[in-house]
Design an enzyme around this catalytic site. Structure first.
Site, PDB file in Angstrom:
ATOM      1  N   LYS A   1       0.755  -1.052   0.040  1.00 23.27           N
ATOM      2  CA  LYS A   1      -0.172  -0.066   0.183  1.00 23.27           C
ATOM      3  C   LYS A   1       0.866   1.302   0.029  1.00 23.27           C
ATOM      4  O   LYS A   1       0.589   2.272  -0.807  1.00 23.27           O
ATOM      5  CB  LYS A   1      -0.862   0.002   1.219  1.00 23.27           C
ATOM      6  CG  LYS A   1      -1.440   1.424   1.584  1.00 23.27           C
ATOM      7  CD  LYS A   1      -2.783   1.674   0.458  1.00 23.27           C
ATOM      8  CE  LYS A   1      -3.060   2.985   0.378  1.00 23.27           C
ATOM      9  NZ  LYS A   1      -3.971   3.464  -0.610  1.00 23.27           N
TER      10      LYS A   1
ATOM     11  N   GLY B   1      -2.540  16.533  -2.705  1.00 25.49           N
ATOM     12  CA  GLY B   1      -3.191  16.929  -1.189  1.00 25.49           C
ATOM     13  C   GLY B   1      -3.883  15.558  -1.106  1.00 25.49           C
ATOM     14  O   GLY B   1      -3.513  14.485  -1.624  1.00 25.49           O
TER      15      GLY B   1
ATOM     16  N   CYS C   1      -3.370  10.800   1.458  1.00 23.89           N
ATOM     17  CA  CYS C   1      -2.514   9.683   0.942  1.00 23.89           C
ATOM     18  C   CYS C   1      -1.226  10.077   0.415  1.00 23.89           C
ATOM     19  O   CYS C   1      -0.089   9.736   1.120  1.00 23.89           O
ATOM     20  CB  CYS C   1      -3.337   8.598  -0.114  1.00 23.89           C
ATOM     21  SG  CYS C   1      -4.815   7.940   0.613  1.00 23.89           S
TER      22      CYS C   1
HETATM   23  N1  LIG Z   1      -9.226   9.057   2.189  1.00 27.81           N
HETATM   24  C1  LIG Z   1      -8.929   8.280   1.312  1.00 27.81           C
HETATM   25  O1  LIG Z   1      -8.794   8.549   0.128  1.00 27.81           O
HETATM   26  C2  LIG Z   1      -7.984   6.956   1.696  1.00 27.81           C
HETATM   27  C3  LIG Z   1      -7.629   6.184   0.809  1.00 27.81           C
HETATM   28  C4  LIG Z   1      -7.116   5.008   0.866  1.00 27.81           C
HETATM   29  C5  LIG Z   1      -6.659   4.691   2.479  1.00 27.81           C
HETATM   30  N2  LIG Z   1      -6.813   5.784   3.283  1.00 27.81           N
HETATM   31  C6  LIG Z   1      -6.527   5.469   4.680  1.00 27.81           C
HETATM   32  O2  LIG Z   1      -7.613   5.157   5.367  1.00 27.81           O
HETATM   33  C7  LIG Z   1      -7.703   5.564   6.656  1.00 27.81           C
HETATM   34  C8  LIG Z   1      -8.918   6.310   7.390  1.00 27.81           C
HETATM   35  O3  LIG Z   1      -8.855   7.494   6.469  1.00 27.81           O
HETATM   36  P1  LIG Z   1      -9.901   8.256   6.182  1.00 27.81           P
HETATM   37  O4  LIG Z   1      -9.963   9.428   5.051  1.00 27.81           O
HETATM   38  O5  LIG Z   1     -11.163   7.472   6.250  1.00 27.81           O
HETATM   39  O6  LIG Z   1     -10.028   9.352   7.470  1.00 27.81           O
HETATM   40  P2  LIG Z   1     -11.233  10.138   8.192  1.00 27.81           P
HETATM   41  O7  LIG Z   1     -10.601  11.119   8.913  1.00 27.81           O
HETATM   42  O8  LIG Z   1     -12.169  10.678   7.161  1.00 27.81           O
HETATM   43  O9  LIG Z   1     -11.967   9.405   9.058  1.00 27.81           O
HETATM   44  C9  LIG Z   1     -11.538   8.703  10.240  1.00 27.81           C
HETATM   45  C10 LIG Z   1     -12.705   8.431  11.240  1.00 27.81           C
HETATM   46  O10 LIG Z   1     -12.150   7.693  12.403  1.00 27.81           O
HETATM   47  C11 LIG Z   1     -12.812   8.048  13.637  1.00 27.81           C
HETATM   48  N3  LIG Z   1     -11.862   7.582  14.574  1.00 27.81           N
HETATM   49  C12 LIG Z   1     -10.434   8.069  14.968  1.00 27.81           C
HETATM   50  N4  LIG Z   1     -10.292   7.438  15.912  1.00 27.81           N
HETATM   51  C13 LIG Z   1     -11.013   6.647  16.410  1.00 27.81           C
HETATM   52  C14 LIG Z   1     -11.428   5.574  17.634  1.00 27.81           C
HETATM   53  N5  LIG Z   1     -10.507   5.352  18.239  1.00 27.81           N
HETATM   54  N6  LIG Z   1     -12.587   5.029  17.575  1.00 27.81           N
HETATM   55  C15 LIG Z   1     -13.566   5.367  16.647  1.00 27.81           C
HETATM   56  N7  LIG Z   1     -13.558   6.399  15.786  1.00 27.81           N
HETATM   57  C16 LIG Z   1     -12.376   6.834  15.551  1.00 27.81           C
HETATM   58  C17 LIG Z   1     -12.822   9.710  13.467  1.00 27.81           C
HETATM   59  O11 LIG Z   1     -13.773  10.400  14.249  1.00 27.81           O
HETATM   60  C18 LIG Z   1     -13.222   9.738  11.836  1.00 27.81           C
HETATM   61  O12 LIG Z   1     -14.344  10.097  11.799  1.00 27.81           O
HETATM   62  C19 LIG Z   1      -6.217   6.199   6.943  1.00 27.81           C
HETATM   63  O13 LIG Z   1      -5.312   5.486   7.260  1.00 27.81           O
HETATM   64  C20 LIG Z   1      -5.934   6.443   5.481  1.00 27.81           C
HETATM   65  O14 LIG Z   1      -4.668   6.599   5.215  1.00 27.81           O
HETATM   66  C21 LIG Z   1      -7.792   6.963   2.985  1.00 27.81           C
END
Ligand SMILES: NC(=O)c1ccc[n+]([C@@H]2O[C@H](COP(=O)([O-])OP(=O)(O)OC[C@H]3O[C@@H](n4cnc5c(N)ncnc54)[C@H](O)[C@@H]3O)[C@@H](O)[C@H]2O)c1
Length: 407
Positions: free
Chosen positions: A202, A253, A256
């Protein structure tokens, strides 16, 4: 099949909805009460094509949303994984906190899947010790899996259904079991491998993107320096059967590409010359854009930054996600110790997040002499005649009008 998805953000929410819509019993947990309240009131928390329909399907199928963790067969942890500004290593604090909470409620035999993007060795370093500390034995009482996500905002629902996926597990049987959950909706190929390989793949995928974007950005700077047309040069080079150069842009931006490659730089500082230089190149691209804006202003006799409008606040086109966006990075820069008072507009961003932000495109246009196209939203491409009387700096190479300035 009963799953608790932890973290209902850009990744966790669509994943939870997708599973629930395909016959898996799902409870979605987020510690942010506002997120849970909004979902329970029948509304999604961000806009994404097809998300509302998927949400309605999942609700009809019985998905629940809660701030508590529940006793289920499998947990999918999808919480943020930023990098530590100083060390550049992955900041696993959110993952560790979520896993600790899971371990307080789960039963023996449960599978904990980390979906968050993590650097190779993160599960060994941060997650396994938590399981042992809680009195469980990894592989006997609790199974650990890493199933990274590849979807892109703007095309999430299609990609959830069609992308290939990777599942890393300590043993094949557990990996195959988790594969069945994902196969409930995923029509792509699902590869089962070990955890460290899944972690590394990843990060490598996003690093590949970052390095290639940096290469295009660097070409843009060389071409600008000696007045060559970078787009024409890339177009011709890409006619070579083994060359495929990306397009330069105003920066990178999102959650990722400006983040994940730093994990490798942080963990392997002596071995990441190309990756580190690429990340620095991309990070400094907004500063290059700011210099270019000043050059064009000088050429056109525009003396006040207030007459310049930045079009687009999101990190990519046709989404409302503003995290780490190049425009936000540009707006944080200073000229002679002061922040330039640009005007800003984005058709996707309703709340006030930037200085001098307009919510009406016509009023925005009426107040600027120069427009900088930072994001290629479909909205601006609908009718170019609206901006034909402006000085146009097109950072996305999309505007067909005469006399447009480029990167
Ligand atoms: N956004 C993208 O395009 C994308 C793509 C692939 C991978 N990712 C990866 O996926 C993961 C999540 O990213 P995202 O964009 O969904 O983040 P995000 O910030 O949109 O969502 C994360 C959520 O987790 C919640 N949270 C945090 N800690 C918590 C806990 N202990 N218990 C319960 N809820 C909790 C937050 O309130 C938030 O709503 C990251 O590692 C990111 O790198 C993101």
């Amino acid at each position: 099949m009963f799953v608790n998805v932890i973290g209902l953000g850009y990744i966790g929410l669509p994943t939870a909805l997708m599973m629930a819509s395909h016959g898996v019993e799902v409870v979605g947990t987020d510690y942010n009460e506002k997120v849970v309240e909004r979902l329970n009131s029948g509304h999604t928390t961000f806009s994404e094509e097809g998300l509302d329909e998927l949400f309605q399907n999942a609700v009809r199928a019985g998905i629940r949303f809660s701030t508590s963790y529940e006793k289920t067969d499998m947990y999918i942890v999808s919480v943020p994984t930023p990098y530590d500004e100083e060390t550049k290593q992955v900041d696993a604090t959110y993952v560790v906190a979520a896993v600790r909470n899971v371990l307080q409620v789960c039963h023996k035999g449960a599978v904990v899947v980390i979906e968050s993007t993590i650097s190779p060795g993160t599960i060994d370093r941060y997650v396994r010790p938590e399981v042992e500390k809680a009195g469980f034995k990894v592989g006997a009482d609790i199974h650990l899996v890493h199933a990274p996500e590849r979807i892109i905002p703007g095309n999430m629902i299609y990609e959830l259904l069609h992308n290939n996926r990777t599942i890393g597990a300590d043993n094949r049987e557990v990996g195959e079991r988790v594969k069945q959950y994902y196969a409930s909706f995923c029509q792509g190929e699902i590869v089962v491998t070990d955890i460290r390989t899944a972690e590394m793949t990843k990060v490598v995928e996003n690093t590949f993107r970052a390095v290639n974007i940096a290469f295009a950005n660097e070409l843009a700077r060389i071409c600008r320096h000696d007045n060559m047309d970078v787009y024409e040069i890339i177009r011709i080079c890409n006619m070579h059967p083994r060359v495929n150069i990306l397009q330069p842009g105003p920066g990178v931006g999102g959650h990722c590409i400006p983040v994940d490659p730093w994990f490798l730089v942080g963990d392997y500082p002596e071995l990441t010359n190309v990756i580190g230089a690429s990340m620095r190149t991309n990070a400094s691209q907004p500063a290059f854009i700011l210099e270019r804006i000043q050059d064009i202003m000088k050429q056109k006799g525009i003396t006040d930054f207030g007459q310049v409008g930045l079009y687009g606040l999101t990190y990519k086109e046709d989404v409302d996600d503003v995290r780490e966006s190049p425009t936000a990075q540009l707006l944080s820069l200073k000229v002679n110790g002061a922040t330039p008072q640009f005007k800003t507009f984005d058709p996707f961003v309703e709340r006030d997040i930037a200085q001098n932000q307009y919510h009406d495109f016509d009023r925005f246009l009426a107040d600027v002499k120069m427009i900088v196209i930072m994001v290629k939203h479909h909205h601006i491409r609908e009718d170019w005649s609206r901006i034909s009387d402006k000085v146009i700096f097109d950072c996305q190479n999309i505007c067909p009008l005469e006399g447009v300035f480029h990167i």
